[in-house]
Design an enzyme around this catalytic site. Structure first.
Site, PDB file in Angstrom:
ATOM      1  N   TYR A  61     -25.773  -1.091  -4.902  1.00  0.00           N
ATOM      2  CA  TYR A  61     -26.835  -0.876  -5.718  1.00  0.00           C
ATOM      3  C   TYR A  61     -26.713  -2.280  -6.817  1.00  0.00           C
ATOM      4  CZ  TYR A  61     -28.992   0.804 -10.175  1.00  0.00           C
ATOM      5  OH  TYR A  61     -29.730   0.864 -11.291  1.00  0.00           O
ATOM      6  N   LYS A  69       0.947  -1.171  -0.040  1.00  0.00           N
ATOM      7  CA  LYS A  69      -0.227  -0.195   0.098  1.00  0.00           C
ATOM      8  C   LYS A  69       0.877   1.272  -0.005  1.00  0.00           C
ATOM      9  CE  LYS A  69      -4.392   0.709   0.210  1.00  0.00           C
ATOM     10  NZ  LYS A  69      -5.438  -0.114  -0.341  1.00  0.00           N
ATOM     11  N   GLY A  94     -24.467   1.984  -2.563  1.00  0.00           N
ATOM     12  CA  GLY A  94     -23.702   2.686  -3.470  1.00  0.00           C
ATOM     13  C   GLY A  94     -23.165   2.104  -4.664  1.00  0.00           C
ATOM     14  N   VAL A 110     -21.337  -0.724  -4.864  1.00  0.00           N
ATOM     15  CA  VAL A 110     -21.493  -2.069  -4.729  1.00  0.00           C
ATOM     16  C   VAL A 110     -22.878  -2.542  -4.247  1.00  0.00           C
ATOM     17  CG1 VAL A 110     -20.659  -4.237  -3.586  1.00  0.00           C
ATOM     18  CG2 VAL A 110     -18.996  -2.309  -4.063  1.00  0.00           C
ATOM     19  N   GLY A 160     -26.433   0.203   2.776  1.00  0.00           N
ATOM     20  CA  GLY A 160     -25.767   0.698   1.643  1.00  0.00           C
ATOM     21  C   GLY A 160     -26.106   0.479   0.244  1.00  0.00           C
TER      22      GLY A 160
HETATM   23  P1  NAD Z   1     -19.800   3.947  -1.762  1.00  0.00           P
HETATM   24  O1  NAD Z   1     -19.242   5.003  -1.225  1.00  0.00           O
HETATM   25  O2  NAD Z   1     -20.174   3.789  -3.197  1.00  0.00           O
HETATM   26  O3  NAD Z   1     -21.404   3.591  -1.241  1.00  0.00           O
HETATM   27  C1  NAD Z   1     -21.382   3.441   0.388  1.00  0.00           C
HETATM   28  C2  NAD Z   1     -22.966   3.828   0.619  1.00  0.00           C
HETATM   29  O4  NAD Z   1     -23.036   3.557   1.916  1.00  0.00           O
HETATM   30  C3  NAD Z   1     -23.450   4.992   0.262  1.00  0.00           C
HETATM   31  O5  NAD Z   1     -24.442   5.089  -0.640  1.00  0.00           O
HETATM   32  C4  NAD Z   1     -23.680   5.747   1.484  1.00  0.00           C
HETATM   33  O6  NAD Z   1     -24.940   6.773   1.441  1.00  0.00           O
HETATM   34  C5  NAD Z   1     -24.080   4.539   2.508  1.00  0.00           C
HETATM   35  N1  NAD Z   1     -24.003   4.512   3.828  1.00  0.00           N
HETATM   36  C6  NAD Z   1     -22.959   5.246   4.589  1.00  0.00           C
HETATM   37  N2  NAD Z   1     -23.136   5.179   5.779  1.00  0.00           N
HETATM   38  C7  NAD Z   1     -24.150   4.249   6.131  1.00  0.00           C
HETATM   39  C8  NAD Z   1     -24.878   3.790   6.992  1.00  0.00           C
HETATM   40  N3  NAD Z   1     -24.586   3.936   8.407  1.00  0.00           N
HETATM   41  N4  NAD Z   1     -25.944   3.078   6.694  1.00  0.00           N
HETATM   42  C9  NAD Z   1     -26.594   2.867   5.470  1.00  0.00           C
HETATM   43  N5  NAD Z   1     -25.877   3.415   4.264  1.00  0.00           N
HETATM   44  C10 NAD Z   1     -24.574   4.093   4.581  1.00  0.00           C
HETATM   45  O7  NAD Z   1     -18.978   2.599  -1.488  1.00  0.00           O
HETATM   46  P2  NAD Z   1     -18.806   1.006  -2.201  1.00  0.00           P
HETATM   47  O8  NAD Z   1     -17.966   1.270  -3.262  1.00  0.00           O
HETATM   48  O9  NAD Z   1     -19.958   0.865  -2.810  1.00  0.00           O
HETATM   49  O10 NAD Z   1     -18.125   0.257  -1.128  1.00  0.00           O
HETATM   50  C11 NAD Z   1     -19.110  -0.036  -0.233  1.00  0.00           C
HETATM   51  C12 NAD Z   1     -18.273  -0.849   0.769  1.00  0.00           C
HETATM   52  O11 NAD Z   1     -17.663  -1.978   0.217  1.00  0.00           O
HETATM   53  C13 NAD Z   1     -17.043   0.070   1.579  1.00  0.00           C
HETATM   54  O12 NAD Z   1     -16.864  -0.539   2.843  1.00  0.00           O
HETATM   55  C14 NAD Z   1     -16.068  -0.474   0.671  1.00  0.00           C
HETATM   56  O13 NAD Z   1     -14.813  -0.248   1.480  1.00  0.00           O
HETATM   57  C15 NAD Z   1     -16.289  -1.837   0.472  1.00  0.00           C
HETATM   58  N6  NAD Z   1     -15.674  -2.655  -0.957  1.00  0.00           N
HETATM   59  C16 NAD Z   1     -15.947  -1.921  -2.057  1.00  0.00           C
HETATM   60  C17 NAD Z   1     -15.388  -2.413  -3.142  1.00  0.00           C
HETATM   61  C18 NAD Z   1     -15.465  -1.758  -4.475  1.00  0.00           C
HETATM   62  O14 NAD Z   1     -15.257  -2.375  -5.737  1.00  0.00           O
HETATM   63  N7  NAD Z   1     -16.081  -0.634  -4.629  1.00  0.00           N
HETATM   64  C19 NAD Z   1     -14.432  -3.575  -3.063  1.00  0.00           C
HETATM   65  C20 NAD Z   1     -14.123  -4.088  -1.854  1.00  0.00           C
HETATM   66  C21 NAD Z   1     -14.545  -3.565  -0.624  1.00  0.00           C
END
Ligand code: NAD
Length: 351
Positions: A189, A82, A185, A187, A183
């Site tokens: 969705y 990292k 977001g 993932v 959540g």
């Molecule tokens: P994102 O920021 O696009 O979405 C997060 C969503 O969670 C947002 O819509 C936000 O409004 C919502 N949120 C925040 N706090 C909340 C709460 N207390 N209760 C309900 N909803 C809440 O993030 P993402 O890319 O969708 O990632 C989601 C999780 O998965 C994160 O923890 C991220 O580290 C993990 N992750 C993501 C990926 C990836 O490919 N994007 C890969 C591995 C892990």
């Protein structure tokens, strides 16, 4: 931090720490290479404000270790690393700043490969790529069809939910299986979309009402007004896809599900919450195993897999989790400890 930083690195199994400063651009960078036994260390490059350098080094070591474990459990020919850039008050010339970082990376000879993370973008990776080949996520070097790996993370989570449903509920299909998703977001969705296609019943919550409305309108899913309502919903699976530490002292007693399987990183507030879940007979899919789909997809482009081979590797999250669930019962140990054990066995066997 009270502990000596190099002792901390040793305790975390981190093999190398590299640092640089560049007066002209204001670059202060740390690269932690945790382990390269299985291949070069792949991991994102953060550019965030930190209270001091030690906090940045600590973060780099902790995150690099996480990458080693995620790559190893996903059977990728990669190690974990990292980069943490201590963001200055103002970056005067972003291209020059990231080019300076690229020159530093090039000196590491490919033992660390960088990628987008919090506070960096594909444009930043483009700037790095002017100076070194050891970078992914650039706009020009993309070989696969999707720029955003989140839908592949969601596919991995779907495969994980299928494995847990088979293991716990003995069902081969998600038809009628009730999944609560926290959540919506990138993932969350995509997961709702894929769960709906698989015939699951879905209840959602997001702190952003627009995201909830979008999912309800597009997929006809149910929603609840608060996170507490979601946690207390009686369902088959809880899929945390928001922030970390959702399994904590407060929430753990309220859970009404036999399975927790979602994308969020660091879902257990503390290690012992994983043991508690086991005692409560709740099957927990360890976060770094189930959410590796995006990494597998991105890594495929660097390790010269075809897009289909990469997707097939994401599908294998099902088998990896099944092995973990089975060993957890057999060895009477929580799933997150079994996952760690599998990785450590693999690293020990590596040449
Ligand atoms: P994102 O920021 O696009 O979405 C997060 C969503 O969670 C947002 O819509 C936000 O409004 C919502 N949120 C925040 N706090 C909340 C709460 N207390 N209760 C309900 N909803 C809440 O993030 P993402 O890319 O969708 O990632 C989601 C999780 O998965 C994160 O923890 C991220 O580290 C993990 N992750 C993501 C990926 C990836 O490919 N994007 C890969 C591995 C892990």
């Amino acid at each position: 931090m009270e502990e000596d930083i190099l002792r901390y690195a040793e305790r975390m199994g981190c093999q190398e720490l590299h640092m640089t400063v560049d007066k002209t651009t204001g670059l202060h960078a740390v690269v932690a290479i945790h382990n390269v036994a299985l291949g070069p260390a792949l991991g994102g490059c953060r550019c965030l404000e930190y209270p001091d350098t030690f906090s940045a080094i600590e973060d780099a070591i902790r995150l690099a270790r996480g990458m080693t474990y995620k790559a190893a459990i996903s059977n990728l020919p990669l190690g974990g690393g990292k980069a943490v850039l201590l963001k200055p008050k103002k970056i005067l010339d972003r291209t020059k700043y990231f080019r300076a970082f690229g020159r530093f990376l090039d000196n590491l000879g490919g033992r660390y490969i960088t990628a987008v993370d919090s506070g960096t973008s594909t444009a930043d990776m483009d700037a790095i790529s002017i100076e070194t080949a050891h970078v992914t996520n650039t706009t020009t070097h993309r070989l696969f069809s999707m720029a955003d790996p989140s839908p592949m993370t969601a596919t991995g989570v779907l495969r994980g939910i299928q494995a847990a449903v088979k293991f716990v509920l003995k069902k081969n299909s998600l038809k009628g299986i009730h999944v609560t998703v926290q959540g919506l977001g990138h993932v969350g969705y995509a997961l709702v979309q894929q769960l709906q296609a698989a015939g699951a019943r879905i209840t959602v919550f997001d702190i952003n009402p627009e995201s909830v409305a979008k999912c309800c309108n597009e997929f006809g899913v149910d929603s609840v007004p608060t996170l507490e309502d979601l946690i207390e919903t009686q369902a088959d699976v809880f899929a945390p896809c928001a922030l970390g530490a959702i399994i904590n002292d407060k929430t753990i007693k309220k859970l009404q599900v036999p399975i927790i399987a979602g994308a969020a990183n660091n879902q257990l507030a503390e290690d012992h919450h994983g043991d508690l879940l086991q005692q409560m007979n709740i099957c927990y899919a360890p976060d770094y195993v189930i959410n590796a789909g995006g990494l597998i997809y991105v890594a495929g482009q660097y390790t010269r897999m075809t897009e289909n081979e990469s997707k097939e590797k994401v599908n294998q999250i099902y088998d990896t989790l099944m092995t973990i669930f089975q060993r957890s019962v057999k060895e009477k140990q929580s799933t997150h400890k079994i996952a760690d054990k599998i990785v450590e066995e693999k690293l020990q066997r590596a040449p």
